[in-house]
Enzyme design. Structure first.
Site, short mmCIF file in Angstrom:
data_model
loop_
_atom_site.label_atom_id
_atom_site.label_comp_id
_atom_site.label_asym_id
_atom_site.label_seq_id
_atom_site.Cartn_x
_atom_site.Cartn_y
_atom_site.Cartn_z
N ASN A 154 0.84 -1.20 0.00
CA ASN A 154 0.00 0.00 0.00
C ASN A 154 0.87 1.24 0.00
OD1 ASN A 154 0.59 0.81 2.83
ND2 ASN A 154 -0.35 -1.19 3.23
N ASP A 161 -4.39 -6.19 5.20
CA ASP A 161 -5.47 -6.95 5.82
C ASP A 161 -5.62 -8.33 5.19
OD1 ASP A 161 -6.18 -4.95 7.61
OD2 ASP A 161 -7.39 -3.91 6.10
N LYS A 196 8.00 -17.60 -10.49
CA LYS A 196 7.36 -16.43 -11.09
C LYS A 196 6.14 -16.87 -11.92
CE LYS A 196 8.29 -12.65 -14.19
NZ LYS A 196 8.91 -12.39 -15.46
N ASP A 222 -4.63 -9.36 12.83
CA ASP A 222 -4.61 -7.94 13.20
C ASP A 222 -3.60 -7.78 14.36
OD1 ASP A 222 -5.20 -5.42 14.46
OD2 ASP A 222 -7.07 -5.41 13.31
N PHE A 240 -4.03 3.61 15.18
CA PHE A 240 -4.28 4.65 14.20
C PHE A 240 -5.46 4.20 13.35
CE2 PHE A 240 -1.18 8.15 13.50
CZ PHE A 240 -0.48 8.00 14.68
N LYS A 252 -13.48 1.67 15.88
CA LYS A 252 -12.25 0.84 15.99
C LYS A 252 -11.70 0.86 17.41
CE LYS A 252 -10.78 1.09 11.24
NZ LYS A 252 -10.02 1.78 10.23
N LYS A 258 -11.57 -2.82 18.94
CA LYS A 258 -10.24 -3.41 19.19
C LYS A 258 -9.80 -3.24 20.64
CE LYS A 258 -8.67 -2.80 14.41
NZ LYS A 258 -7.53 -2.82 13.49
N1 CTP Z 1 -3.70 -2.95 12.13
C1 CTP Z 1 -2.87 -3.97 12.54
N2 CTP Z 1 -2.89 -5.16 11.86
C2 CTP Z 1 -3.69 -5.34 10.79
C3 CTP Z 1 -4.52 -4.29 10.37
C4 CTP Z 1 -4.51 -3.09 11.06
O1 CTP Z 1 -2.12 -3.81 13.51
N3 CTP Z 1 -3.67 -6.51 10.15
C5 CTP Z 1 -3.71 -1.68 12.91
C6 CTP Z 1 -3.14 -0.47 12.23
O2 CTP Z 1 -1.75 -0.33 12.52
C7 CTP Z 1 -3.93 0.67 12.83
C8 CTP Z 1 -5.27 0.05 13.14
O3 CTP Z 1 -5.04 -1.36 13.14
O4 CTP Z 1 -3.37 1.11 14.06
C9 CTP Z 1 -6.36 0.38 12.19
O5 CTP Z 1 -5.97 0.13 10.88
P1 CTP Z 1 -6.89 0.51 9.64
O6 CTP Z 1 -6.20 0.10 8.39
O7 CTP Z 1 -7.36 1.94 9.78
O8 CTP Z 1 -8.17 -0.37 9.89
P2 CTP Z 1 -8.44 -1.89 9.83
O9 CTP Z 1 -8.45 -2.43 11.21
O10 CTP Z 1 -7.53 -2.57 8.88
O11 CTP Z 1 -9.95 -1.88 9.30
P3 CTP Z 1 -10.53 -1.42 7.88
O12 CTP Z 1 -9.45 -1.72 6.87
O13 CTP Z 1 -11.75 -2.24 7.73
O14 CTP Z 1 -10.81 0.08 8.00
#
Ligand code: CTP
Length: 408
Positions: free
Chosen positions: A209, A278, A288, A305, A322, A336, A340
């Site tokens: 990303n 995610d 490859k 997560d 965040f 969140k 969480k």
């Molecule tokens: N995060 C994490 N591990 C993951 C996904 C997210 O530790 N596999 C943490 C990020 O570092 C951030 C928080 O979760 O502190 C929220 O991440 P965000 O991308 O905003 O949300 P998601 O939990 O991934 O939910 P969504 O993508 O549905 O908004």
């Protein structure tokens, strides 16, 4: 943390003296109180008025100035300083310092102070390499004078090599390590994740990303400035490690989780700024992938997560997440925070030109019933404010926990 610290900045006569004007600004931005002392040679390069305007204090230049001595004598000045930094430090000044001379105000102050002394040498590369200078620097090192730099590169004399004064930002950062025992997070262990992760499709391709890691690195720097021991678990980014921070590099979400699990036991505070993937390809190819067909479908599976797994531990640190949102920022972030089970969450709007991979950000911080809009600004500035809030909130919760235990 240099905030509120009294720094005596000695400026000696080198061309790099003009950079010290910038250094005064950098130190003042970080909240330090700066008193400039110039040698006679330094005044040949930069006017004392420049330093006076930037430091907000009358510049001291002369040991024999009875008016200035009447206001604060040189011994008082030596006592006032919590740290002495001489930048630039010429070969001549290093020789005088090594010889224990007291032949002008700055050299006298260095003899009279009990504060730590740091020097940032700046000179022609041959002067720096000269055995006389090498011996002087060695003597200073043995007397615990901190030698910051010099750096390598193009010199004012047109030569290229070692002898450039370090840049003002780096000098200001390096001072943190010389001012131990200060800051609201002193003695605390802070674990931070930052950057994107890469999830393997095949040996040459991955899904990732747009996170640059800048926010996380700024938070790591701010936590370090606040006195914490900082471990930064970072995905692949093109950023320099903030001074004094221990960095562990990882690629995938799985590797990030493993490192966090290894480090979290010691952590008092966990700050999750990483843009962790995610989903990841369920079966990355060994070889490859060839373009045999018109369409290609990737079967993806959820990653763990990292943040939620830390928050779910029975013995857990203070947990800060965040939330990167493209819409309904605050509402989604609060959801969140609850889902969480976090202690605090910093929400920012991302997408298009915002948040990801840029210098500025806008943060809204939410915790329990409270909310604080930190506004927009450079990431480091926001990071410092966020760390201040985290420190306050952490102390309040640590106090509450201790009271809870005492009552039980
Ligand atoms: N995060 C994490 N591990 C993951 C996904 C997210 O530790 N596999 C943490 C990020 O570092 C951030 C928080 O979760 O502190 C929220 O991440 P965000 O991308 O905003 O949300 P998601 O939990 O991934 O939910 P969504 O993508 O549905 O908004």
């Amino acid at each position: 943390m240099v905030q509120g610290k009294r720094i005596l900045l000695g400026v000696t006569g080198g061309i790099a003296a003009y950079k010290s004007a910038e250094l005064v600004r950098r130190l003042r931005e970080r909240g330090a109180d700066v008193q400039v002392v110039m040698t006679a040679a330094a005044r040949e390069f930069v006017s004392a008025l420049v330093f006076q305007a930037l430091s907000g204090r009358t510049v001291r230049t002369d040991l024999w100035d009875s008016a200035a001595e009447g206001a604060m004598g040189h011994i008082e000045l030596a006592r006032w300083a919590e740290l002495v930094l001489v930048a630039p430090a010429t070969a001549d000044f290093l020789a005088r310092l090594a010889g224990g001379r007291a032949d002008d105000l700055l050299a006298t102050l260095c003899l009279a102070t009990t504060a730590p002394i740091a020097v940032a040498p700046a000179m022609n590369r041959h002067m720096w390499a000269n055995p006389a200078t090498v011996a002087n620097v060695e003597r200073l090192r043995q007397r615990d004078v901190h030698i910051l730099g010099p750096g390598e590169g193009e010199q004012a004399c047109g030569e290229v090599g070692e002898g450039r004064m370090l840049e003002p930002d780096e000098l200001a950062d390096r001072l943190l390590d010389l001012l131990p025992g200060s800051g609201p997070l002193r003695g605390r262990q802070v674990l931070i994740t930052a950057g994107p992760t890469r999830e393997r499709i095949d040996p040459v391709r991955f899904i990732s990303n747009r996170s640059s890691g800048k926010m996380g690195f700024a938070v790591a720097q701010a936590a370090r400035e606040a006195g914490a021991d900082v471990v930064l678990v970072s995905g692949p980014v093109a950023l320099a490690t903030p001074p004094g921070v221990r960095r562990v590099d990882v690629e995938s979400a799985e590797a990030m989780l493993a490192e966090v699990q290894r480090e979290v036991e010691q952590a008092d505070i966990f700050i999750s700024t990483a843009a962790v993937a995610d989903y990841r390809p369920a079966r990355p190819a060994e070889q490859k992938i060839k373009k045999h067909s018109e369409r290609l479908q990737l079967d993806m599976e959820r990653t763990v997560d990292v943040l939620a797994s830390v928050a779910a531990r029975s013995h857990r640190p203070f947990v800060v997440g965040f939330a990167a949102e493209t819409e309904s920022v605050e509402q989604n972030a609060r959801a969140k925070l609850l889902k969480k089970n976090l202690d605090m969450i910093a929400a920012n709007e991302v997408g298009h030109t915002k948040g990801f991979d840029c210098e500025d950000n806008h943060l809204i911080v939410l915790w329990r019933a409270a909310r604080r809009d930190l506004g927009s600004g450079p990431k480091l500035q926001l990071a410092r404010e966020l760390v201040r809030l985290i420190a306050e909130s952490y102390e309040a919760s640590a106090g509450a926990n201790a009271r809870g235990k005492a009552q039980a």
